[in-house]
Design an enzyme around this catalytic site. Structure first.
Site, mmCIF file in Angstrom:
data_model
loop_
_atom_site.group_PDB
_atom_site.id
_atom_site.type_symbol
_atom_site.label_atom_id
_atom_site.label_comp_id
_atom_site.label_asym_id
_atom_site.label_seq_id
_atom_site.Cartn_x
_atom_site.Cartn_y
_atom_site.Cartn_z
ATOM 1 C CB SER A 1 -5.531 0.651 -1.232
ATOM 2 O OG SER A 1 -4.569 -0.352 -1.460
ATOM 3 C CB CYS B 1 -9.466 -4.284 14.257
ATOM 4 S SG CYS B 1 -9.249 -3.856 12.542
ATOM 5 C CB CYS C 1 -6.960 -3.388 5.836
ATOM 6 S SG CYS C 1 -6.775 -1.821 6.633
ATOM 7 C CE LYS D 1 -10.486 -8.384 8.121
ATOM 8 N NZ LYS D 1 -9.715 -7.918 6.978
ATOM 9 C CD GLU E 1 -14.405 -10.133 -5.109
ATOM 10 O OE1 GLU E 1 -15.390 -10.876 -5.308
ATOM 11 O OE2 GLU E 1 -14.461 -9.099 -4.436
ATOM 12 C CD GLU F 1 -11.541 -9.144 3.489
ATOM 13 O OE1 GLU F 1 -11.175 -9.656 4.564
ATOM 14 O OE2 GLU F 1 -11.014 -8.110 3.036
ATOM 15 C CD GLU G 1 -2.842 1.033 -4.301
ATOM 16 O OE1 GLU G 1 -2.826 0.301 -3.283
ATOM 17 O OE2 GLU G 1 -3.873 1.215 -4.977
ATOM 18 C CD GLU H 1 -3.234 0.450 2.069
ATOM 19 O OE1 GLU H 1 -4.236 -0.179 1.710
ATOM 20 O OE2 GLU H 1 -3.047 0.782 3.257
#
Ligand code: SF4
Ligand code: SF4
Ligand code: SF4
Length: 595
Positions: free
Chosen positions: A321, A513, A301, A360, A368, A363, A284, A281
């Site tokens: 990102s 988190c 994230c 999560k 994908e 996710e 990036e 990241e």
């Protein structure tokens, strides 16, 4: 200035202010008034009536959660009339409640159970009138059991006011009020972003995660499976409080030891891939900033935030990102890099992650997320589920000797561990972005200005003579704050074509988190802050504090990925996004593409 007032509660004279409710003033002065629908971090709804108190001169008892203190008030909190009224309310709730405590996920942590226990209320006082309804299992993350709901309204309040998602709503009137999803189509067919904040605020077991414990036990007992586990940063500061240890204490060594006793074949650490995320990241960000790319870059994230962005800000998808979250990066590498190094066939690997987060689970099931050629992460357990497994296995967590994770993808730096707290990803990224831009480490690794803002927005500008330009950053935690910040970015772009920010960190949950939707129940904002402090302490205690110094991260680039943002890194560690329906949360179309 807020008006000072003096009130008397149970004979004790208290100096307080006129902007405080009776329940708050009492609590601050060590007087406990029983409550059920009330939560200190939410606007009170006054729906249950448990907190009734007598106020001299008033004909009826009043609700302490919604009545403000005023000069000369003389309040009594504990009389026979009040106790009887509270008992009657609890008996009526139990008559309409599925009191299956032993099998309930909230057992031992349930505010209704505690109250009934404290007040000797039994289920026998009023005959049962509950008509059982089906449990909503339409979501991959959250289950909603209407038979356990006491209609306190906390979930509706947190979902609409703090998260601004509005996936839940109250229907009906008076004693017939009940909570449901829009169009009553179930959580999985609503705009719910799976953040799980409603589960953390629910006082009973009506909203909980969809449990994957049995699936993980099955995998652990299957001799043909090789079960590999990873654990997120904030899990290690939430276990201690569940096992009678100091709140917020980081216990990574005991965590690894418990996982070995549960039978996991290989123990890696999501903190390793948090360091890897920073390399990807950070690179990036620098690439975008130095080549006229789309800015601000927004972190990716937090999967609750990503789904929220896809639903409410698809026009800003280019800003997010392309990095997968640390969970998904490690999941992919377990079935590629580790499988190759260890000689284990990836089809036999079961990849389990332990997360503070219910999103999560969603996710891991995104279609994908299969760049390894398999499902990259097979099962996701919340911290709460992990605690249940430890207890089920009879492991004496508190007295476990510290152990280490397995090599290859177990090492981490202080930058990785602070990922678990709001501002932590930004702080970690700035540490490494500075190095990547200047070839030197920052004079001090700490960016304290970004720390400790609970359910808010914080901004900072990182300036240094060696930097080619000052880096303007912002951090938002809680989706209502993300919405405010992104509305500002949208408005700036509409007005001037660009935004003032270079880099934005967004965490779906207030506090980051540490306050995730899968963390132990009974957690107020103040507890989230204590857990965050545990992470900052671990950061200062670790020998390495910069992601770019992680030797295992450097090794994976040398041996396998080549360099940050390489072609292989892009294939395995990066992703793309969709626009989602605001009605049912389903993907409508792809809005960014993988290259
Ligand atoms: S919600 Fe509370 S009272 Fe109801 S079954 Fe669960 S533990 Fe028991
Ligand atoms: S999980 Fe989050 S978005 Fe979904 S209903 Fe609960 S609070 Fe709302
Ligand atoms: S689901 Fe939980 S938080 Fe929501 S109204 Fe029911 S009891 Fe309250």
């Amino acid at each position: 200035m807020t008006k000072q007032v003096t009130v008397t509660i149970d004979g004790k004279e208290i100096n307080t202010t006129a902007d405080k409710t009776i329940v708050k003033a009492a609590k601050e002065n060590g007087i406990h008034i029983p409550t059920l629908c009330y939560h200190p971090d939410l606007k009170p709804t006054g729906s249950c009536g448990i907190c009734v108190v007598e106020i001299e001169g008033r004909r009826q008892p009043e609700r302490a959660c919604t009545t403000m203190c005023s000069e000369g008030m003389n309040i009594t909190t504990n009389t026979k009339i009040l106790r009887d009224a509270r008992k009657m309310i609890l008996e009526m709730i139990l008559a309409d409640h599925d009191t299956d405590c032993p099998a309930c996920m909230a057992n031992g942590k349930c505010e209704l159970q505690d109250l009934c226990d404290n007040m000797s209320v039994t289920t026998r006082a009023i005959p049962k009138k509950l008509k059982m309804q089906p449990v909503d299992m339409t979501s991959p993350s959250i289950q909603r059991d209407p038979n356990k709901c006491i209609a306190c309204g906390r979930c509706v309040e947190v979902c609409s006011t703090i998260q601004t998602v509005d996936a839940l709503t109250e229907s009906g009137r008076g004693s017939k009020v009940f909570v449901t999803t829009a169009f009553d189509e179930g959580m999985g067919n609503s705009p719910c972003v799976n953040c799980g904040q409603c589960t953390v605020f629910c006082p009973v077991g009506a909203l909980t995660e969809i449990s994957e414990i049995d699936l993980v036990w099955d995998a652990l007992l299957d001799p043909t499976k090789h079960v590999v586990v990873q654990e997120a940063p904030s899990v290690r500061v939430a276990l201690a409080e569940e096992f009678g240890m100091e709140k917020g204490l980081a216990t990574p060594g005991k965590m690894y030891a418990a996982l070995r006793r549960l039978g996991f074949d290989r123990i890696f650490d999501t903190n390793f891939s948090a360091d890897l995320t920073i390399m990807e990241e950070g690179s990036e960000l620098i690439h975008r900033a130095t080549t006229g790319g789309v800015l601000p870059l927004i972190t990716s994230c937090s999967p609750g935030w990503v789904k929220f962005g896809e639903t409410f800000f698809p026009d800003l998808a280019d800003h997010v990102s392309t990095c997968k979250s640390p969970q998904q990066m490690l999941g992919t590498l377990i079935k590629t890099y580790y499988a190759e190094k260890s000689g284990v066939d990836p089809k036999d690997i079961v990849s389990v992650s332990i997360m503070p987060c219910t999103a999560k689970k969603f996710e891991a099931r995104r279609p994908e997320m299969n760049d390894s050629g398999y499902r990259d992460v097979d099962y996701v357990l919340t911290t709460r589920e992990f605690v249940r497994m430890i207890k089920e296995a009879g492991i004496d967590f508190k007295n476990l000797p510290d152990e280490k994770p397995d090599s290859l993808m177990g090492d981490y730096t202080g930058a990785a561990t602070i990922f678990g707290a709001t501002g932590g990803v930004m702080e970690a990224a700035v540490r490494s972005a500075f190095f990547l831009l200047t070839g030197e480490n920052l004079p001090s690794p700490e960016l304290k200005v970004l720390r400790g803002v609970m359910n808010g927005i914080q901004e900072a500008t990182v300036e240094h003579e060696k930097l080619p330009f000052p880096i303007k950053v912002a951090v938002a935690n809680g989706l209502g704050n993300a919405r405010k910040l992104l509305d500002k970015v949208r408005a700036q772009k509409a007005e001037t074509g660009k935004s003032e920010y270079h880099f934005i960190e967004i965490m779906a949950c207030p506090g980051g988190c540490v306050g995730g939707g899968g963390q132990p129940f009974g957690c107020e904002f103040v507890d989230r802050g204590i857990r965050a402090e545990g992470l900052y302490t671990e950061d200062t205690d670790l020998p390495l504090r910069y992601s770019h110094d992680n030797p295992m991260v450097n090794k994976i680039y040398e041996d396998y990925l080549e360099k940050p943002n390489s072609k292989l890194a892009h294939k395995l560690l990066h992703t793309y996004y969709f626009e989602r329906s605001k009605t049912d949360g389903k993907a409508v179309k792809e809005v960014t593409h993988k290259h």
